[in-house]
Structure formats: structure tokens, C-alpha cells
Scaffold this motif. Structure first.
Motif, PDB file in Angstrom:
ATOM      1  N   ASN A 273       0.814  -1.221   0.000  1.00  0.00           N
ATOM      2  CA  ASN A 273       0.000   0.000   0.000  1.00  0.00           C
ATOM      3  C   ASN A 273       0.847   1.270   0.000  1.00  0.00           C
ATOM      4  OD1 ASN A 273      -2.495  -1.395   0.154  1.00  0.00           O
ATOM      5  ND2 ASN A 273      -2.015  -1.839   2.305  1.00  0.00           N
ATOM      6  N   HIS A 274       2.150   1.146  -0.179  1.00  0.00           N
ATOM      7  CA  HIS A 274       3.013   2.326  -0.172  1.00  0.00           C
ATOM      8  C   HIS A 274       2.627   3.261  -1.319  1.00  0.00           C
ATOM      9  CE1 HIS A 274       6.554   4.850  -0.166  1.00  0.00           C
ATOM     10  NE2 HIS A 274       6.942   4.264   0.952  1.00  0.00           N
ATOM     11  N   PRO A 275       2.537   4.575  -1.050  1.00  0.00           N
ATOM     12  CA  PRO A 275       2.104   5.510  -2.117  1.00  0.00           C
ATOM     13  C   PRO A 275       2.971   5.452  -3.375  1.00  0.00           C
ATOM     14  CG  PRO A 275       2.781   6.699  -0.106  1.00  0.00           C
ATOM     15  CD  PRO A 275       2.722   5.252   0.236  1.00  0.00           C
ATOM     16  N   LEU A 276       4.234   5.081  -3.260  1.00  0.00           N
ATOM     17  CA  LEU A 276       5.081   5.005  -4.466  1.00  0.00           C
ATOM     18  C   LEU A 276       4.516   3.995  -5.469  1.00  0.00           C
ATOM     19  CD1 LEU A 276       8.718   5.018  -3.018  1.00  0.00           C
ATOM     20  CD2 LEU A 276       7.734   6.721  -4.583  1.00  0.00           C
ATOM     21  N   LEU A 277       3.906   2.927  -4.946  1.00  0.00           N
ATOM     22  CA  LEU A 277       3.440   1.857  -5.837  1.00  0.00           C
ATOM     23  C   LEU A 277       2.147   2.223  -6.563  1.00  0.00           C
ATOM     24  CD1 LEU A 277       4.237  -1.344  -3.751  1.00  0.00           C
ATOM     25  CD2 LEU A 277       5.710   0.004  -5.239  1.00  0.00           C
ATOM     26  N   ALA A 278       1.498   3.302  -6.111  1.00  0.00           N
ATOM     27  CA  ALA A 278       0.245   3.722  -6.760  1.00  0.00           C
ATOM     28  C   ALA A 278       0.513   4.717  -7.888  1.00  0.00           C
ATOM     29  CB  ALA A 278      -0.681   4.339  -5.709  1.00  0.00           C
ATOM     30  N   MET A 279       1.770   5.063  -8.104  1.00  0.00           N
ATOM     31  CA  MET A 279       2.090   6.097  -9.091  1.00  0.00           C
ATOM     32  C   MET A 279       2.507   5.478 -10.419  1.00  0.00           C
ATOM     33  SD  MET A 279       4.230   8.802  -6.880  1.00  0.00           S
ATOM     34  CE  MET A 279       3.563   9.553  -5.421  1.00  0.00           C
ATOM     35  N   LYS A 280       1.846   5.922 -11.479  1.00  0.00           N
ATOM     36  CA  LYS A 280       2.155   5.389 -12.821  1.00  0.00           C
ATOM     37  C   LYS A 280       3.563   5.732 -13.258  1.00  0.00           C
ATOM     38  CE  LYS A 280      -1.958   4.443 -15.227  1.00  0.00           C
ATOM     39  NZ  LYS A 280      -3.236   4.940 -15.575  1.00  0.00           N
ATOM     40  N   GLN A 281       4.079   6.867 -12.755  1.00  0.00           N
ATOM     41  CA  GLN A 281       5.411   7.312 -13.200  1.00  0.00           C
ATOM     42  C   GLN A 281       6.538   6.666 -12.389  1.00  0.00           C
ATOM     43  OE1 GLN A 281       3.267   8.965 -11.323  1.00  0.00           O
ATOM     44  NE2 GLN A 281       3.971  10.980 -10.660  1.00  0.00           N
ATOM     45  N   VAL A 282       6.176   5.639 -11.598  1.00  0.00           N
ATOM     46  CA  VAL A 282       7.199   4.909 -10.829  1.00  0.00           C
ATOM     47  C   VAL A 282       7.290   3.468 -11.337  1.00  0.00           C
ATOM     48  CG1 VAL A 282       7.815   3.996  -8.553  1.00  0.00           C
ATOM     49  CG2 VAL A 282       6.894   6.315  -8.763  1.00  0.00           C
ATOM     50  N   VAL A 283       8.510   3.042 -11.661  1.00  0.00           N
ATOM     51  CA  VAL A 283       8.741   1.626 -11.959  1.00  0.00           C
ATOM     52  C   VAL A 283       9.418   1.044 -10.726  1.00  0.00           C
ATOM     53  CG1 VAL A 283       9.909  -0.045 -13.444  1.00  0.00           C
ATOM     54  CG2 VAL A 283       9.030   2.089 -14.424  1.00  0.00           C
ATOM     55  N   ALA A 284       8.777   0.060 -10.105  1.00  0.00           N
ATOM     56  CA  ALA A 284       9.311  -0.511  -8.860  1.00  0.00           C
ATOM     57  C   ALA A 284       9.640  -1.985  -9.070  1.00  0.00           C
ATOM     58  CB  ALA A 284       8.284  -0.359  -7.748  1.00  0.00           C
ATOM     59  N   LEU A 285      10.835  -2.365  -8.671  1.00  0.00           N
ATOM     60  CA  LEU A 285      11.282  -3.760  -8.817  1.00  0.00           C
ATOM     61  C   LEU A 285      11.700  -4.327  -7.459  1.00  0.00           C
ATOM     62  CD1 LEU A 285      13.564  -3.376 -11.988  1.00  0.00           C
ATOM     63  CD2 LEU A 285      11.154  -4.010 -11.908  1.00  0.00           C
ATOM     64  N   PRO A 286      11.646  -5.652  -7.302  1.00  0.00           N
ATOM     65  CA  PRO A 286      11.929  -6.268  -5.995  1.00  0.00           C
ATOM     66  C   PRO A 286      13.420  -6.577  -5.760  1.00  0.00           C
ATOM     67  CG  PRO A 286      11.087  -7.916  -7.479  1.00  0.00           C
ATOM     68  CD  PRO A 286      11.127  -6.638  -8.265  1.00  0.00           C
ATOM     69  N   HIS A 287      14.264  -5.572  -5.821  1.00  0.00           N
ATOM     70  CA  HIS A 287      15.697  -5.697  -5.536  1.00  0.00           C
ATOM     71  C   HIS A 287      16.313  -6.848  -6.344  1.00  0.00           C
ATOM     72  CE1 HIS A 287      18.922  -4.804  -2.283  1.00  0.00           C
ATOM     73  NE2 HIS A 287      19.485  -5.138  -3.431  1.00  0.00           N
TER      74      HIS A 287
END
Ligand SMILES: NC(=O)C1=CN([C@@H]2O[C@H](COP(=O)(O)OP(=O)(O)OC[C@H]3O[C@@H](n4cnc5c(N)ncnc54)[C@H](O)[C@@H]3O)[C@@H](O)[C@H]2O)C=CC1
Ligand SMILES: O=CC(=O)O
Length: 321
Positions: A273-287
């Protein structure tokens, strides 16, 4: 003669343990995606002369004081901010890491993150998968160019330099900030040294590849994001805690910067639920910086060789100095 005991804190491929098994009795936590509980780690560490640890294991003074027979810790990572080096030194324990073998794989991933964030690759793939693609559009999911732009690398070490080599292939202008200037790198790669704030001001892509230390902790704070261009994309493939994540969220929400590509986070795994993960302009990867099969096998083999060498009374191949 009885062999010394070594504990491996996560399931590793059997074939990478050969060198270690020749000199030691090896115990291993049998799960790949579940961390060893603290009570098990303490019990195993108490009888072990060697520990093969993951970057997610907290190896602190309390554990090291408890592990009375321990001679060597080999971390399956180049970073070693999870280990209390002072306490290891006090207890005469050699700490080893896995430099070099993961440099190119991690640079590939860092540059992929940069491309993915700039060209909205993940967002576009999701768009197709979710059945939203109705027609070709002139500016549909248009992103930012990478070629001929300015990349600013913070932490111009082995991986930073490997990223710079990739940037050179994209005809990028290369800036860097490092603890010390590197004249030969400047010559070889045509990279220009900048003070931190100047690099932030001038870069289209700011890439963090510095280790986590007391100096780098929180260095990407509110002020740092304010120095960046509004069109800047921030990439972090170093360590999450180098970033003030609240400040990053704010910078993305207010348009202080344009996007981010993140492989590492303050808390891993990051809260879904972290706000970073709700942002389209963020690509998040699992380390997954070093996570190619070839590289992970090499890291495991190197860690095993390091432990074996110490237990045989030799110098480690890659001790942390
Ligand atoms: N995302 C991932 O999966 C991976 C992340 N890493 C991270 O990348 C880091 C770098 O790895 P390498 O390049 O092999 O290490 P390295 O030691 O070769 O390079 C680190 C560079 O950062 C510089 N540095 C240190 N403190 C600094 C500061 N305060 N400001 C600016 N520069 C500073 C050092 O002078 C050095 O040149 C690791 O410590 C680790 O945290 C490494 C591998 C995979
Ligand atoms: O984050 C990974 C490492 O090797 O350090």
C-alpha cells in the motif's frame, strides 16, 4: 578430523556448494523466499565457524557476540550495510562480499530501469494487457528520450562505471559525483565530475549507485529533489535508505521531478500500500539488480570459496577491507 560447521541462511543451488562441502559440514535454511527466523539463526550461528548470509539478514553486534566460534561471514551481495563491521572486527571475524561478478548484471538492470521509466515500458505493457489499446495515437504513452540526454551517476564505483559505459553507447552526456575524483574514468568515458547539487541541477537522469553509509543515508532528501529538473527521472539501484521516501513521494506528487525507477527501498519488501506503488510514473522492482541466473551462481560460488579459504587458513578472495 571433524569438519567445521557452516550455516547458509537461504536455499542456494547445490552445485555451487561443492568447494565448501569439501572443507565443511554445511547446514542450510531450506527456503528460497522465506527468511530464516532469528531464533534459528542464533542457534545455528552459535555452532558455526562460517556463515553465508543474505543482504536481508541483520548481522548485528548481539548476534556476533553470541557466535563464539565464528571466523568468517560471506555476504551474498557486494553491499554489506547489513553487517556490523566494527563488531565483526572486535570478534576477529573476516567479512567477505561478492564484488565484480555482479557488476555488469547490476548495470544492465539499472540501465533497464532507466529505459523503462523514461519510455513508460511497464505502463505501456500493462495498458495492452488490460485491453485498453483501442488505436494508435500520436502521443499515446509517449515518454522521454534517453539518447543524447545527460545522466548523472552518484557513486561512480564498479557498477557506476559500468552504467556509464552503457550510457556512452546511447550517446549520453555523462556527469558523476563520487567520494573521490577519478581522472582515468573521466578520460576513458568522457565523464565530468560535479559537486552533488550541480549534478542534480544538470542531469536528466540521476542514478544512485552509492553504498549505504552514514554519509549516504537520506542523501536524496527534499532539498535534493528540489535541485533536480522538473523533467528529471530518478533511478535508485543502490540502497533504499539513501532516499527519504516521503520526500520522493512529495516530489513526484508535486511535479518536482517527473518519474522514478526503483530497485531498492527503505523497507524490503515494500508495503504493497506504499504511495510510491500507486504512481504510474514509478517503476518498482523487488531488488533484482544482480538477479541473472549466471550471476547469482557466480556470487554463490564466490561466497563459498571465501568461506572455504578462511577455514583452510588462507586469505579470502574478496574480503571487505
Ligand atoms: N540493486 C541491486 O541489486 C544491487 C545494488 N548494489 C549496490 O550498489 C552499491 C555499489 O556497488 P559497487 O559499484 O560494486 O561498489 P563500489 O565500492 O565499487 O562503488 C561505490 C562508489 O560509491 C562511492 N561513494 C561512497 N560514498 C559516497 C558518497 N557519500 N557520495 C558519493 N559517492 C560515494 C565510492 O567512492 C565508490 O566509488 C553497493 O554498495 C550496493 O549497495 C550492488 C549490487 C546489486
Ligand atoms: O544489492 C545487492 C548487492 O549485491 O549489494
Amino acid at each position: 578430523m571433524e569438519k567445521p560447521y557452516v550455516f547458509v541462511t537461504r536455499k542456494l543451488p547445490e552445485e555451487t556448494l561443492t568447494a565448501l562441502k569439501q572443507v565443511a559440514e554445511v547446514g542450510m535454511w531450506p527456503h528460497e523466499e522465506k527468511a530464516v527466523p532469528n531464533d534459528v539463526l542464533y542457534a545455528e550461528a552459535e555452532k558455526a565457524e562460517g556463515l553465508l548470509t543474505m543482504l536481508s539478514d541483520k548481522i548485528d553486534e548481539k548476534l556476533l557476540d553470541h557466535a563464539k566460534s565464528l571466523k568468517v561471514i560471506a555476504n551474498l551481495a557486494v553491499g554489506y550495510d547489513n553487517i556490523d563491521l566494527e563488531a565483526a572486527k572486535k570478534n576477529n571475524i573476516t567479512v567477505c562480499n561478492t564484488p565484480d561478478v555482479l557488476t555488469d548484471s547490476t548495470a544492465d538492470l539499472a540501465f533497464s530501469l532507466l529505459l523503462a521509466a523514461a519510455r513508460r515500458i511497464v505502463e505501456s505493457a500493462n495498458y495492452v494487457q488490460e485491453g485498453k489499446w483501442n488505436s494508435w495515437g500520436p502521443l499515446l504513452l509517449a515518454g522521454a528520450d534517453v539518447h543524447h540526454k545527460t545522466i548523472g551517476i552518484v557513486g561512480m564505483g564498479r557498477i557506476g562505471e559500468a552504467v556509464a559505459r552503457r550510457a556512452k553507447g546511447f550517446d549520453m552526456n555523462i556527469l558523476y559525483h563520487n567520494r573521490n575524483r577519478k581522472p582515468s574514468t573521466e578520460q576513458e568515458l568522457g565523464a565530468a565530475y560535479k559537486e552533488f547539487h550541480d549534478l542534480l541541477k544538470e542531469s536528466d537522469f540521476v542514478v544512485c549507485l552509492a553504498p549505504l553509509t552514514s554519509e549516504t543515508k537520506g542523501m536524496f532528501n527534499r532539498e535534493a529533489f528540489q535541485f533536480m529538473k522538473k523533467s528529471a527521472i530518478f533511478i535508485n539501484a543502490g540502497r533504499g535508505a539513501s532516499v527519504d521516501e516521503d520526500a520522493l513521494v512529495e516530489a513526484l506528487q508535486t511535479g518536482e521531478i517527473d518519474g522514478a525507477g526503483l530497485d531498492v527501498f527503505v523497507k524490503e519488501p515494500i508495503d504493497p500500500n506504499h504511495p510510491l506503488l500507486a504512481m504510474k510514473q514509478v517503476v518498482a522492482l523487488p531488488h533484482i539488480g544482480s538477479a541473472s541466473v549466471e550471476t547469482r551462481l557466480k556470487m554463490s560460488e564466490l561466497a563459498c570459496r571465501n568461506i572455504a579459504r578462511i577455514l583452510e587458513g588462507k586469505e579470502a578472495e574478496t574480503p571487505v577491507k
